[in-house]
Write an enzyme that holds these catalytic residues in place. Structure first.
Site, PDB file in Angstrom:
ATOM      1  N   MET A  57      11.285   5.863  -6.980  1.00 62.77           N
ATOM      2  CA  MET A  57      10.130   5.848  -5.905  1.00 62.77           C
ATOM      3  C   MET A  57       9.803   4.937  -5.052  1.00 62.77           C
ATOM      4  O   MET A  57      10.227   3.923  -5.303  1.00 62.77           O
ATOM      5  CB  MET A  57       8.821   5.727  -7.061  1.00 62.77           C
ATOM      6  CG  MET A  57       8.601   6.966  -7.956  1.00 62.77           C
ATOM      7  SD  MET A  57       7.134   6.948  -8.786  1.00 62.77           S
ATOM      8  CE  MET A  57       7.507   8.484  -9.366  1.00 62.77           C
ATOM      9  N   GLY A  88       0.827  -1.290  -0.295  1.00 64.29           N
ATOM     10  CA  GLY A  88      -0.084  -0.048   0.092  1.00 64.29           C
ATOM     11  C   GLY A  88       0.638   1.239  -0.049  1.00 64.29           C
ATOM     12  O   GLY A  88       1.908   1.220  -0.321  1.00 64.29           O
ATOM     13  N   ALA A  89       0.124   2.511   0.340  1.00 63.79           N
ATOM     14  CA  ALA A  89       0.732   3.630   0.318  1.00 63.79           C
ATOM     15  C   ALA A  89       1.520   3.892  -1.277  1.00 63.79           C
ATOM     16  O   ALA A  89       2.448   4.013  -1.646  1.00 63.79           O
ATOM     17  CB  ALA A  89       1.867   3.884   1.216  1.00 63.79           C
ATOM     18  N   LYS A 113      12.826  -2.462  -8.453  1.00 62.38           N
ATOM     19  CA  LYS A 113      13.498  -1.867  -7.202  1.00 62.38           C
ATOM     20  C   LYS A 113      13.956  -2.609  -6.169  1.00 62.38           C
ATOM     21  O   LYS A 113      14.842  -2.506  -5.719  1.00 62.38           O
ATOM     22  CB  LYS A 113      12.489  -0.724  -6.987  1.00 62.38           C
ATOM     23  CG  LYS A 113      12.355  -0.435  -5.583  1.00 62.38           C
ATOM     24  CD  LYS A 113      12.921   0.864  -5.396  1.00 62.38           C
ATOM     25  CE  LYS A 113      13.305   1.502  -3.832  1.00 62.38           C
ATOM     26  NZ  LYS A 113      12.358   0.951  -2.988  1.00 62.38           N
ATOM     27  N   HIS A 150       4.106   1.560  -8.043  1.00 61.98           N
ATOM     28  CA  HIS A 150       3.289   0.596  -7.675  1.00 61.98           C
ATOM     29  C   HIS A 150       1.998   0.658  -9.219  1.00 61.98           C
ATOM     30  O   HIS A 150       1.469  -0.576  -9.730  1.00 61.98           O
ATOM     31  CB  HIS A 150       2.308   0.734  -6.739  1.00 61.98           C
ATOM     32  CG  HIS A 150       2.981   0.499  -5.337  1.00 61.98           C
ATOM     33  ND1 HIS A 150       3.247   1.791  -4.512  1.00 61.98           N
ATOM     34  CD2 HIS A 150       3.657  -0.386  -4.859  1.00 61.98           C
ATOM     35  CE1 HIS A 150       3.814   1.226  -3.615  1.00 61.98           C
ATOM     36  NE2 HIS A 150       4.292  -0.107  -3.537  1.00 61.98           N
ATOM     37  N   GLN A 169      14.712  -9.227  -3.699  1.00 62.44           N
ATOM     38  CA  GLN A 169      13.283  -9.694  -3.368  1.00 62.44           C
ATOM     39  C   GLN A 169      12.898 -10.567  -4.671  1.00 62.44           C
ATOM     40  O   GLN A 169      12.230 -11.814  -4.529  1.00 62.44           O
ATOM     41  CB  GLN A 169      12.374  -8.571  -3.125  1.00 62.44           C
ATOM     42  CG  GLN A 169      10.663  -9.027  -3.084  1.00 62.44           C
ATOM     43  CD  GLN A 169       9.953  -7.947  -2.236  1.00 62.44           C
ATOM     44  OE1 GLN A 169      10.015  -7.532  -1.267  1.00 62.44           O
ATOM     45  NE2 GLN A 169       9.148  -7.044  -3.336  1.00 62.44           N
ATOM     46  N   HIS A 178       2.133   4.530  -5.110  1.00 60.30           N
ATOM     47  CA  HIS A 178       2.670   5.564  -5.893  1.00 60.30           C
ATOM     48  C   HIS A 178       2.990   5.223  -7.317  1.00 60.30           C
ATOM     49  O   HIS A 178       2.663   4.076  -7.786  1.00 60.30           O
ATOM     50  CB  HIS A 178       4.328   6.089  -5.362  1.00 60.30           C
ATOM     51  CG  HIS A 178       5.135   4.916  -4.985  1.00 60.30           C
ATOM     52  ND1 HIS A 178       5.709   4.119  -6.276  1.00 60.30           N
ATOM     53  CD2 HIS A 178       5.775   4.238  -3.924  1.00 60.30           C
ATOM     54  CE1 HIS A 178       6.627   3.111  -5.744  1.00 60.30           C
ATOM     55  NE2 HIS A 178       6.665   3.418  -4.243  1.00 60.30           N
TER      56      HIS A 178
HETATM   57  P1  AMP Z   1       5.993  -2.364  -1.532  1.00 63.49           P
HETATM   58  O1  AMP Z   1       4.655  -2.068  -1.446  1.00 63.49           O
HETATM   59  O2  AMP Z   1       6.886  -1.474  -1.361  1.00 63.49           O
HETATM   60  O3  AMP Z   1       6.037  -3.813  -1.187  1.00 63.49           O
HETATM   61  O4  AMP Z   1       6.060  -2.630  -3.291  1.00 63.49           O
HETATM   62  C1  AMP Z   1       5.196  -3.426  -4.019  1.00 63.49           C
HETATM   63  C2  AMP Z   1       5.943  -3.810  -5.217  1.00 63.49           C
HETATM   64  O5  AMP Z   1       5.914  -2.525  -6.050  1.00 63.49           O
HETATM   65  C3  AMP Z   1       7.019  -4.499  -5.124  1.00 63.49           C
HETATM   66  O6  AMP Z   1       6.972  -5.512  -6.329  1.00 63.49           O
HETATM   67  C4  AMP Z   1       8.072  -3.468  -5.471  1.00 63.49           C
HETATM   68  O7  AMP Z   1       9.262  -3.866  -6.048  1.00 63.49           O
HETATM   69  C5  AMP Z   1       7.433  -2.666  -6.433  1.00 63.49           C
HETATM   70  N1  AMP Z   1       7.916  -1.239  -6.412  1.00 63.49           N
HETATM   71  C6  AMP Z   1       7.928  -0.447  -5.503  1.00 63.49           C
HETATM   72  N2  AMP Z   1       8.552   0.900  -5.634  1.00 63.49           N
HETATM   73  C7  AMP Z   1       8.659   0.634  -7.097  1.00 63.49           C
HETATM   74  C8  AMP Z   1       9.324   1.408  -8.137  1.00 63.49           C
HETATM   75  N3  AMP Z   1       9.958   2.747  -7.879  1.00 63.49           N
HETATM   76  N4  AMP Z   1       9.509   1.053  -9.319  1.00 63.49           N
HETATM   77  C9  AMP Z   1       8.937  -0.107  -9.717  1.00 63.49           C
HETATM   78  N5  AMP Z   1       8.412  -0.895  -8.925  1.00 63.49           N
HETATM   79  C10 AMP Z   1       8.373  -0.672  -7.714  1.00 63.49           C
END
Ligand code: AMP
Length: 283
Positions: free
Chosen positions: A187, A30-31, A148, A36, A152, A33
């Site tokens: 991001m 969540g949160a 990013k 996502h 993972q 941007h």
């Molecule tokens: P998170 O909410 O941070 O767990 O991220 C959810 C998904 O979005 C994960 O697969 C992250 O790698 C991807 N993600 C987060 N930030 C970015 C970004 N700046 N560019 C591309 N994918 C992202």
């Protein structure tokens, strides 16, 4: 867009989607941007239906990390996903994900040993376990992750291969290039922790990484380029560096110099208490 909060209602909703087309899955905390949302747009291009999960997974946070402070914005996130044409939002609470007596952990060795695995003990066990659960809950045809979080992505691909997952199959785990702000900063939901001054300093990270990559490409020893990168970050206002390393892009083994196989520059560094990560291809 339908929102579901229980595994049972999720299963029913996904079954009816699957009756008329393929399902792509985008797990998030969540949160949301543009990073996502780029995953969601890519998912829409590849499948008939998109399922997004929002779950701030407590087991991937260490005891002194930002679990409580992590931004939660369900109403706004939900609006953003609806506008992107997402079919189904899976938003379980912690008790639904980890019912009383929960006792299983998936640990992917090797690829999760270094870097974020070393600086955040237990982090990738938490990630692998929750992603395996999410895959079993949603059973998508494909799943999309951001580059990013390069390590993972490598951990999840390894897990999918090792456990013979079929929904999604390892080959259907799609990596999406990192989405950046205009000044190059990757991001991240955590960027909002930064003060205006810290935010300016943070933009030095991708610039210093590009400089290091150019130096390595020009034949400078990696150790020297990485030392210069660390000095640049500390000089720009970063408070500490968790790691700055050259690694094999797939196995995540540390490299002294780029070889035949694709290599990656990976960095995690802190500004104040905010931890930022980034990675880029080398060569
Ligand atoms: P998170 O909410 O941070 O767990 O991220 C959810 C998904 O979005 C994960 O697969 C992250 O790698 C991807 N993600 C987060 N930030 C970015 C970004 N700046 N560019 C591309 N994918 C992202």
């Amino acid at each position: 867009m339908q929102t579901v909060n229980t595994v049972e209602s999720l299963r029913e909703a996904v079954e009816s989607l699957r009756e008329n087309g393929t399902v792509a899955f985008v797990p998030t905390m969540g949160a949301l941007h543009e990073g996502h949302l780029t995953l969601v747009r890519e998912a829409r291009k590849r499948a008939a239906h998109v399922v997004v999960s929002i779950f701030v997974n407590p087991t991937q946070f260490g005891p002194n990390e930002d679990l409580d402070a992590y931004p939660r914005r369900m109403a706004e996130d939900s609006r953003l996903l609806e506008a992107e044409g997402v079919a189904l939002l899976w938003a379980p609470d912690v008790a639904e994900m980890y019912p009383a007596g929960f006792a299983t952990t998936i640990s992917v060795t090797g690829v999760s040993d270094n870097f974020c695995g070393a600086s955040r003990p237990g982090h990738f066990d938490g990630v692998a376990t929750v992603v395996c659960k999410l895959f079993n809950q949603v059973r998508p045809d494909m799943a999309l992750f951001g580059e990013k979080d390069w390590q993972q992505l490598a951990v999840i691909r390894r897990m999918a291969r090792d456990l013979d997952l079929s929904r999604p199959h390892a080959r259907d785990i799609v990596g999406v290039p990192t989405v950046r702000e205009a000044d190059g900063l990757a991001m991240s939901s955590r960027n909002q922790y930064l003060s205006a001054e810290q935010r300016q300093a943070a933009a030095v990270l991708p610039r210093a990484m590009r400089t290091a990559i150019a130096a390595i490409a020009a034949g400078e020893p990696a150790a020297q380029a990485l030392a210069a990168l660390e000095a640049t970050l500390l000089g720009a206002g970063f408070s500490s560096i968790d790691y700055a390393a050259l690694a094999d892009a797939q196995s995540l083994e540390v490299l002294d110099a780029p070889g035949q196989a694709p290599a990656r520059l990976l960095v995690a560094a802190r500004i104040g208490s905010t931890r930022l990560i980034d990675n880029m291809a080398v060569g």
